[in-house]
Design an enzyme around this catalytic site. Structure first.
Site, PDB file in Angstrom:
ATOM      1  N   CYS A 235       0.873  -1.187   0.000  1.00 53.45           N
ATOM      2  CA  CYS A 235       0.000   0.000   0.000  1.00 53.45           C
ATOM      3  C   CYS A 235       0.899   1.223   0.000  1.00 53.45           C
ATOM      4  O   CYS A 235       1.930   1.232  -0.665  1.00 53.45           O
ATOM      5  CB  CYS A 235      -0.937  -0.020   1.208  1.00 53.45           C
ATOM      6  SG  CYS A 235      -0.104  -0.029   2.810  1.00 53.45           S
ATOM      7  N   GLY A 236       0.535   2.266   0.743  1.00 52.76           N
ATOM      8  CA  GLY A 236       1.366   3.456   0.817  1.00 52.76           C
ATOM      9  C   GLY A 236       2.427   3.358   1.893  1.00 52.76           C
ATOM     10  O   GLY A 236       3.584   3.705   1.678  1.00 52.76           O
TER      11      GLY A 236
END
Length: 277
Positions: A235-236
């Site tokens: 993800c981030g």
């Protein structure tokens, strides 16, 4: 017998009454939204699992980086956690950062850890008691971390394996960030995604404060994960990857691997390949 990692409020009530139960609030702020901490709303007997503080390696240069086994052991002992503890984690958003805490414990070798589906909002909606302060553990625990490296992958290992067909990569970021059409919220990061990865925005696996039911999860994960392969999630910054990793676990995938550095690390490294499509 394999058990679900997600529990309802009724199941949580039964577990919490066990002598070896530990209740942890794993709430963190969202990227563009902060939790109001002026008056806490907690499940009774909660302690704070400080993901952004003592349970992050601040020397890494990236947010939410996993701490060493020694640091994890040290801080979990302070919470009174033992080798035989049953840990119930939740967050005050519903489901956001609690799956990250679940994954951290599983990676560090504790199997009896569960996520309250719906978190504190579900507990409150069920008419169950709420308190406004954390409890202090009565005694130091004896938990000692023993990492299971099937749950964790580094950038270096991922780079070496790019192009192999024995694993999948699923990215929990928004479609715009994944395809490189929307800017990254953190400065200095390239746009796009890890080559070969598929996109499953984390909010799609949630239905309000709860996870989607199994039938909808099956539909969402179709073509993105493979039970015969290692399934890697990114993800981030390693938080929402755990949300979709837990969803995959609920569908019967025993080992869900998280790329801990996620896009905060990959997107900042100009030496690794990036795709946009």
């Amino acid at each position: 017998m394999r058990t679900s990692a997600l529990i309802s409020t009724d199941q949580a009530l039964k577990l919490i009454n066990e002598d070896n139960a530990i209740v942890l609030d794993a709430t963190i702020d969202k990227v563009n939204e902060k939790m109001d901490n002026s008056k806490l709303s907690l499940i009774p007997n909660s302690q704070f699992f400080d993901i952004e503080g003592v349970f992050s390696d601040h020397k890494s240069g990236f947010p939410h980086t996993m701490v060493s086994p020694e640091q994890f052991s040290k801080e979990t002992k302070k919470l009174g956690i033992n080798q035989d503890s049953t840990v119930i984690v939740y967050d005050r958003w519903g489901v956001y950062s609690s799956p990250r805490a679940w994954w951290m414990f599983r990676y560090m070798g504790l199997e009896e850890v569960f996520v309250l589906n719906g978190g504190e909002p579900a507990w409150k909606a069920a008419g169950l008691p709420i308190v406004d302060d954390y409890r202090t553990p009565e005694a130091q625990g004896n938990f000692k971390a023993k990492p299971n490296y099937e749950w964790f992958i580094s950038k270096e290992e991922l780079v070496e394996r790019l192009g192999d067909d024995d694993f999948t990569i699923t990215d929990a970021r928004s479609s715009g960030r994944f395809h490189g059409t929307a800017p990254e919220p953190r400065e200095g990061l390239r746009s796009g995604h890890i080559p070969g990865s598929k996109n499953l925005p984390f909010d799609q696996v949630l239905d309000g404060i709860n996870y989607q039911d199994d039938m909808e999860l099956q539909r969402l994960y179709e073509g993105k994960i493979d039970s015969g392969k290692q399934n890697i999630f990114t993800c981030g910054s390693g938080i929402s990857a755990a949300i979709i990793a837990l969803g995959a676990y609920e569908l019967g995938n025993d080992y869900v691997t998280i790329y801990d550095g996620s896009w905060s690390e990959w997107g900042a490294d100009t030496e690794v390949p990036v795709e946009k499509d």
